[in-house]
Structure formats: structure tokens, C-alpha cells
Design a protein around this motif. Sequence first.
Motif, PDB file in Angstrom:
ATOM      1  N   TYR A 196      61.430  50.804  37.056  1.00  6.75           N
ATOM      2  CA  TYR A 196      59.991  50.621  36.869  1.00  6.75           C
ATOM      3  C   TYR A 196      59.821  50.115  35.456  1.00  6.75           C
ATOM      4  N   SER A 216      55.798  47.380  37.165  1.00 11.01           N
ATOM      5  CA  SER A 216      56.172  47.128  38.551  1.00 11.01           C
ATOM      6  C   SER A 216      57.675  47.288  38.709  1.00 11.01           C
ATOM      7  N   THR A 217      58.108  47.358  39.959  1.00 11.65           N
ATOM      8  CA  THR A 217      59.537  47.380  40.260  1.00 11.65           C
ATOM      9  C   THR A 217      60.031  45.982  40.611  1.00 11.65           C
ATOM     10  N   ARG A 218      59.125  44.997  40.710  1.00  9.85           N
ATOM     11  CA  ARG A 218      59.524  43.627  41.036  1.00  9.85           C
ATOM     12  C   ARG A 218      60.308  43.004  39.899  1.00  9.85           C
ATOM     13  N   LYS A 219      61.249  42.160  40.264  1.00  7.60           N
ATOM     14  CA  LYS A 219      62.060  41.425  39.295  1.00  7.60           C
ATOM     15  C   LYS A 219      61.610  39.972  39.286  1.00  7.60           C
ATOM     16  N   SER A 220      61.864  39.283  38.175  1.00  5.85           N
ATOM     17  CA  SER A 220      61.520  37.876  38.067  1.00  5.85           C
ATOM     18  C   SER A 220      62.482  37.201  37.095  1.00  5.85           C
ATOM     19  N   ILE A 224      55.316  37.641  36.788  1.00  5.74           N
ATOM     20  CA  ILE A 224      55.113  37.658  38.235  1.00  5.74           C
ATOM     21  C   ILE A 224      53.840  36.859  38.520  1.00  5.74           C
TER      22      ILE A 224
END
Length: 80
Positions: free
Chosen positions: A9, A27-31, A46
Motif C-alpha cells: 500500500y 493505492s495497491t496499484r502499480k505503474s 495512475i
Amino acid sequence: MKQGIHPDYQPVVFMDTSTGHQFLSASTRKSNETVAWEDGNTYPLIKVEISSDSHPFFTGKQKILDAGGQVERFKKKYNM
């Protein structure tokens, strides 16, 4: 909490592609893309199509449909 099973996170910058508005959140999203933020740090970027900056509900441009006829039909059908 078990170690090693939860995604990281981390702070990320979300960018509304329709308006260009950016905000810092987590967020837990990667980019693979990054952006320099106002505090001098670099964060993952993101891109999102809609945010509160462009959504019609939050901008006050939402169209409200008239459902009045449905209410009258319901009352008439059930003798209210």
C-alpha cells in the motif's frame, strides 16, 4: 496479519485524463509511469478516465430524469 501475502500500500498520484487534474492518494496499484509531486518526491502515476473533478454528479452538470409519471402509474395501479 500474515507477512508476504498482502500487496504494498503506497502513495500514488491519480490523474484525470479528461481534465488533467491530479491528486495524491494511496493505492495497491502499480505503474511504470512516475510524476514529480508538489512536495518534491516522485510517485507512481495512475491515469483514470473519471474522477470527482470531471464526474457530472460532482460538477453539477448531471441531468435528472423525470420519474413523476412512474409514481402516478404506481399509485393508480394500486389505488393509492
